[in-house]
Design an enzyme around this catalytic site. Structure first.
Site, PDB file in Angstrom:
ATOM      1  N   ASN A   1     -21.577 -38.269  35.362  1.00 33.31           N
ATOM      2  CA  ASN A   1     -21.793 -37.022  35.811  1.00 33.31           C
ATOM      3  C   ASN A   1     -20.857 -36.049  35.927  1.00 33.31           C
ATOM      4  O   ASN A   1     -20.840 -35.050  36.756  1.00 33.31           O
ATOM      5  CB  ASN A   1     -22.799 -37.012  36.850  1.00 33.31           C
ATOM      6  CG  ASN A   1     -23.907 -37.629  36.723  1.00 33.31           C
ATOM      7  OD1 ASN A   1     -24.682 -37.460  35.794  1.00 33.31           O
ATOM      8  ND2 ASN A   1     -24.404 -38.683  37.708  1.00 33.31           N
TER       9      ASN A   1
ATOM     10  N   GLY B   1     -19.280 -34.609  33.535  1.00 31.23           N
ATOM     11  CA  GLY B   1     -19.250 -33.499  32.315  1.00 31.23           C
ATOM     12  C   GLY B   1     -18.692 -33.859  30.883  1.00 31.23           C
ATOM     13  O   GLY B   1     -18.267 -32.938  30.146  1.00 31.23           O
TER      14      GLY B   1
ATOM     15  N   GLU C   1     -18.690 -41.217  24.434  1.00 36.38           N
ATOM     16  CA  GLU C   1     -19.016 -42.806  25.053  1.00 36.38           C
ATOM     17  C   GLU C   1     -17.825 -43.673  24.391  1.00 36.38           C
ATOM     18  O   GLU C   1     -18.132 -44.980  23.966  1.00 36.38           O
ATOM     19  CB  GLU C   1     -20.314 -43.211  24.678  1.00 36.38           C
ATOM     20  CG  GLU C   1     -21.473 -42.409  25.055  1.00 36.38           C
ATOM     21  CD  GLU C   1     -21.691 -42.401  26.507  1.00 36.38           C
ATOM     22  OE1 GLU C   1     -21.157 -43.141  27.394  1.00 36.38           O
ATOM     23  OE2 GLU C   1     -22.405 -41.395  27.126  1.00 36.38           O
ATOM     24  N   ALA C   2     -16.705 -43.456  24.371  1.00 41.77           N
ATOM     25  CA  ALA C   2     -15.409 -44.006  23.670  1.00 41.77           C
ATOM     26  C   ALA C   2     -15.071 -45.288  24.448  1.00 41.77           C
ATOM     27  O   ALA C   2     -14.698 -46.169  23.776  1.00 41.77           O
ATOM     28  CB  ALA C   2     -14.287 -43.003  23.537  1.00 41.77           C
TER      29      ALA C   2
ATOM     30  N   CYS D   1     -19.088 -37.792  45.213  1.00 40.94           N
ATOM     31  CA  CYS D   1     -20.085 -38.738  46.057  1.00 40.94           C
ATOM     32  C   CYS D   1     -20.860 -38.328  47.115  1.00 40.94           C
ATOM     33  O   CYS D   1     -20.560 -37.089  47.397  1.00 40.94           O
ATOM     34  CB  CYS D   1     -18.830 -39.794  46.687  1.00 40.94           C
ATOM     35  SG  CYS D   1     -19.439 -41.198  47.329  1.00 40.94           S
TER      36      CYS D   1
END
Length: 193
Positions: A12, A14, A84-85, A143
């Site tokens: 989350n 970005g 998503e490396a 958080c």
């Protein structure tokens, strides 16, 4: 000179949204881009989905990265963007580095630094090692306690999990949340009791 760039962040933060913004910027300048993601990432099938605005930012990928992927004929491309490396393996990261070194095409990768167990991903480790530039994503996830998040928390069936397979795709049965190190360590300590 082209560079291999690794932009990392927690869940989350970005990452996909930033990738889509960069793609938009290149395309509005009539630049040719290629967008890819590891084949192992089955979320969204052949698309990228930003969690922003309930997954409404969606874009089709141009290629899925697997061990058979061959970039030897790649030409007339201004930039390669990879989401998503962290799911990449060492050889796949090496192939992306070769695009930069041999084809002089910039490659910008986006991914997580560590998994929900606090362990590094193979792809992230090799990107940290090979990238010309490493940057934390500018958007800071928060958080639940209000601190800046730097860890990823996995929830399965509404229970926090710290064990299991490193790769668990967010398919509706699992959920990931950004948490700060203090909260992560406190929850992990309670889970081991």
């Amino acid at each position: 000179m082209a560079k291999l760039i690794f932009k990392y962040g927690v869940m989350n933060s970005g990452k996909t949204t930033t990738l889509l913004m960069i793609a938009h910027d290149y395309e509005r300048r009539n630049k040719k881009i290629l967008i890819g993601k590891p084949r192992i990432d089955t979320k969204g099938g052949g698309t990228l989905q930003s969690r922003l605005n309930n997954n409404t930012l969606v874009r089709k990928v141009d290629f899925l990265i697997d061990d058979k992927l061959d970039f030897s004929t790649l030409s007339n491309v201004d930039v390669v963007l990879v989401d998503e490396a962290h799911f990449l393996n060492r050889e796949q990261v090496n192939k992306l580095a070769q695009i930069v070194a041999e084809k002089n095409i910039p490659v910008i990768c986006f991914g997580l630094k560590v998994d929900f167990r606090g362990e590094p991903f193979e792809g992230s480790s090799h990107l940290f090692a090979l990238a010309n530039r490493v940057e934390e994503i500018g958007v800071k996830a928060i958080c639940a306690c209000g601190s800046i998040a730097n860890m990823n928390l996995l929830t399965v069936a509404n229970r926090v999990a710290f064990n299991g397979a490193q790769i668990q795709i967010d398919d509706g049965t699992v959920d990931y949340s950004p948490v700060c190190l203090k909260c992560y360590l406190e929850m992990r300590g309670r889970a081991q009791c």
